[in-house]
Design a protein around this motif. Structure first.
Motif, PDB file in Angstrom:
ATOM      1  N   HIS A 148       0.793  -1.233   0.000  1.00 27.94           N
ATOM      2  CA  HIS A 148       0.000   0.000   0.000  1.00 27.94           C
ATOM      3  C   HIS A 148       0.823   1.280   0.000  1.00 27.94           C
ATOM      4  CE1 HIS A 148      -3.616  -2.381   0.802  1.00 27.94           C
ATOM      5  NE2 HIS A 148      -2.888  -3.043   1.712  1.00 27.94           N
ATOM      6  N   ALA A 149       2.115   1.210   0.407  1.00 29.84           N
ATOM      7  CA  ALA A 149       2.877   2.445   0.533  1.00 29.84           C
ATOM      8  C   ALA A 149       3.760   2.746  -0.662  1.00 29.84           C
ATOM      9  CB  ALA A 149       3.758   2.377   1.799  1.00 29.84           C
ATOM     10  N   GLY A 196       7.119   6.098   1.861  1.00 28.57           N
ATOM     11  CA  GLY A 196       6.107   5.832   0.836  1.00 28.57           C
ATOM     12  C   GLY A 196       5.013   6.867   0.788  1.00 28.57           C
ATOM     13  N   ALA A 197       3.809   6.404   0.390  1.00 24.18           N
ATOM     14  CA  ALA A 197       2.690   7.310   0.113  1.00 24.18           C
ATOM     15  C   ALA A 197       2.179   8.006   1.358  1.00 24.18           C
ATOM     16  CB  ALA A 197       1.559   6.529  -0.544  1.00 24.18           C
ATOM     17  N   GLY A 255       2.239  11.648   1.318  1.00 21.78           N
ATOM     18  CA  GLY A 255       3.325  12.071   0.463  1.00 21.78           C
ATOM     19  C   GLY A 255       4.683  12.062   1.129  1.00 21.78           C
ATOM     20  N   CYS A 290       4.524   3.994  -3.873  1.00 20.30           N
ATOM     21  CA  CYS A 290       3.810   4.844  -4.831  1.00 20.30           C
ATOM     22  C   CYS A 290       4.716   5.290  -5.975  1.00 20.30           C
ATOM     23  CB  CYS A 290       3.225   6.068  -4.119  1.00 20.30           C
ATOM     24  SG  CYS A 290       4.482   7.055  -3.285  1.00 20.30           S
ATOM     25  N   SER A 291       5.949   4.838  -6.015  1.00 21.64           N
ATOM     26  CA  SER A 291       6.877   5.212  -7.087  1.00 21.64           C
ATOM     27  C   SER A 291       7.659   3.967  -7.494  1.00 21.64           C
ATOM     28  CB  SER A 291       7.808   6.333  -6.618  1.00 21.64           C
ATOM     29  OG  SER A 291       8.573   5.887  -5.520  1.00 21.64           O
TER      30      SER A 291
END
Length: 591
Positions: free
Chosen positions: A500-501, A528-529, A576, A503-504
């Motif tokens: 889930h975390a 992460g996100a 973010g 994001c890249s």
């Protein structure tokens, strides 16, 4: 019932009042006679103590007198010195005897003095030379302290015009009576200028024991205050007086009172003082102490206070005994009431015990039986809840492994599909090691080292899949080794990061472990996100959507079930930026 009991005086109180009247009369009578007897004993004991103090002062003076007399003992018992004193040799022989023997002998005698003193030797020998240590004859011979110790040697005929010499009791005697051998050849007198300078002289005859005749005498001059320095009225208590009178009744020294002669003593103080007298041996001096009757009254006041306290204490003790008899039965009822209140507060172990077999004992047996039954029932309910808690813990543990196994098997399937045999082999071996650590012989509590090894094994499995996209850093403090933890509390959070975390293209994870006081703290940090605080708070509920929330709830509940509500998981995250998960458990060392 309480209102009804206040309408009359209970019989127990009436009985206690009658009992106390008789007891108080007995206590007062016994206390009075005990006080009278003790009063006589205190008076006698006080006088005995004062006599003892008086004897100590007397002994100290006698010691000082003996010390002074010891100076002349050296001369008195020196037969060689006696021969030289009665020798009528002229010229050099007489001078040689004086210088080589007599002067050293007198000097040695003076060394026995511990304080200022002067020795004067008077002899009846016209051929003997004289020696003068004192140059100023009208000065105090003891001025200057101990360094002034010295002696004079003079012809006896120099004293023929002195009144004090003519008044000596042995004046005119040619032969020495037998009293010399009984130690009566010396006397203490204030002669010449002694009284003027506060001195006292010991006069002692020198005897030719061969012919039993007097060949001269010695005069040892000492300071009277130093000789009588033990005369201190403070030893007898406040406002006491202490006097030393000579054999002529004149005052030699006083402490704490006005100056007077001995004949004025009785009329000056009357009956206000207790008078104690003692004679100082070998001097004829009298030591008189006057102790105010207040000194005796002080002991009497203490006795009176002690008697009153004892009587009051006895009365109070008997009051308590009477009160105990009056409340004998009421205490039994109170005992039952206290036990019932304890049961009402939840203490079912409270028991009632009575030594007798009566109605109260029957009530106690029934109450104790009821308490045992209720306690057993509560214990059964407690054991049931404990077993339920253990079942929930095992259920939560079982729910983790299938989810991880499903994801890993899916990854293995994909590797097999694409023919990546090497990666497939590494993942299968990692999965085998992971489950070997997970099983741990069925134990739920494992060492921290194994939990960290299990988490890193999971990372190794996932790095086969993610390669360089997954970077994991560890910060493990050596202090955490040797402690224990619940198993599989780190892996679910790493798994949650990967699902889930990320994001890249890649993600960084930092795994930390350290000891803080009496707690072990694990932290899993990613970049992460992230998530909002509301989303993070929702992850601690079993109803949270998705496996992410359920896994976090699962770990948190297992920790709380095992260690209590003060331990568990806390999350700090910002969208973010990333997430910081902290896991706290008690620091418990491995067995």
């Amino acid at each position: 019932m309480r209102a009804h009991s206040e309408r009359f005086l209970p019989f127990g109180y009436k009985l206690m009042i009658s009992y106390l009247v008789l007891v108080l009369a007995s206590v007062i009578t016994v206390g009075y006679f005990a006080y009278a007897l003790a009063l006589d004993a205190i008076r006698a004991q006080t006088e005995t103590n004062l006599q003892g103090t008086m004897s100590q002062v007397n002994d100290n003076i006698v010691y000082k007198i003996g010390e002074v007399k010891g100076i002349t003992d050296v001369i008195f018992r020196d037969e060689t010195l006696q021969k030289l004193l009665r020798s009528y040799e002229r010229g050099f022989y007489s001078y040689e005897s004086l210088q080589n023997y007599m002067i050293p002998s007198f000097a040695n005698a003076m060394r026995l003095s511990h304080g200022p003193a002067q020795l004067r030797i008077y002899f009846n020998n016209p051929n003997m030379f004289e020696v003068y240590g004192l140059q100023q004859f009208d000065a105090d011979p003891l001025a200057g302290g101990i360094p002034s110790n010295r002696f004079d040697i003079q012809q006896l005929n120099r004293l023929e015009g002195e009144a004090w010499y003519q008044g000596l009791p042995w004046q005119g005697e040619n032969t020495i009576p037998s009293s010399v051998y009984a130690g009566k050849e010396s006397l203490w007198r204030q002669v010449d200028n002694d009284r003027r300078f506060g001195n006292m002289s010991l006069l002692r005859r020198l005897v030719d024991f061969d012919k039993l005749r007097q060949i001269g005498f010695t005069r040892t001059i000492v300071n009277l205050d130093q000789l009588l320095d033990a005369v201190n009225a403070a030893k007898f208590g406040k406002s006491s007086r202490l006097y030393v009178f000579g054999d002529n009744g004149l005052l030699l020294k006083r402490s704490g009172g006005p100056a007077m002669v001995e004949s004025e003593l009785e009329g000056a103080f009357g009956d206000d003082y207790l008078v104690i007298r003692q004679t100082i041996p070998e001097t004829g001096w009298r030591l008189v102490a006057l102790i105010p009757n207040e000194r005796l009254e002080l002991g009497i006041r203490k006795l009176r206070s002690m008697t009153v306290l004892v009587c009051i204490g006895s009365a109070l003790t008997l009051l308590m005994l009477g009160w105990g008899v009056a409340r004998y039965f009421s205490k039994r009822v109170n005992k039952i009431i206290v036990s019932l209140n304890a049961v009402r507060r939840g203490n079912f172990l409270k028991r009632i015990e009575f030594g007798s077999r009566d109605e109260f004992a029957l009530i106690a047996d029934a109450f104790n039986r009821m308490g045992r039954d209720v306690d057993e029932l509560i214990r059964e309910v407690y054991v049931t809840n404990l077993q339920k808690k253990e079942a929930e813990l095992e259920s939560l543990q079982a729910q983790i492994n299938p989810h991880f196994l499903y994801n890993t098997l899916s990854s293995i399937s994909r590797l097999a599909k694409f023919g990546e045999i090497d990666k497939l082999h590494e993942m299968v071996m990692g999965l085998s090691k992971f489950y070997r650590l997970t099983l741990n012989e069925g134990k739920n509590i494992i060492p921290v080292t194994k939990e960290l090894e299990q988490a890193m094994t999971y990372v190794e499995i996932q790095q086969i899949k993610y390669r360089d996209r997954l970077r994991v850093y560890t910060e493990i403090s050596p202090d955490v080794y040797g402690y224990e933890t619940i198993k599989i509390i780190l892996q679910p959070f790493i798994e949650n990061i990967l699902e889930h975390a990320m994001c890249s293209h890649s993600i960084n994870v930092r795994l930390c472990a350290r000891l803080e006081g009496d707690r072990l703290i694990f932290r899993i940090i990613d970049d992460g996100a992230g998530m909002t605080p509301a989303v993070a708070a929702g992850l601690f509920h079993a109803s949270s959507e998705g496996r992410s929330g359920y896994g976090i709830y699962n770990v948190d509940e297992r920790i709380k079930l095992q260690y209590g509500a003060t331990y568990g998981v806390s999350i700090y995250s910002r969208p973010g930026i990333g997430t910081d998960v902290s896991i706290a458990i008690p620091a418990v060392r491995c067995d």
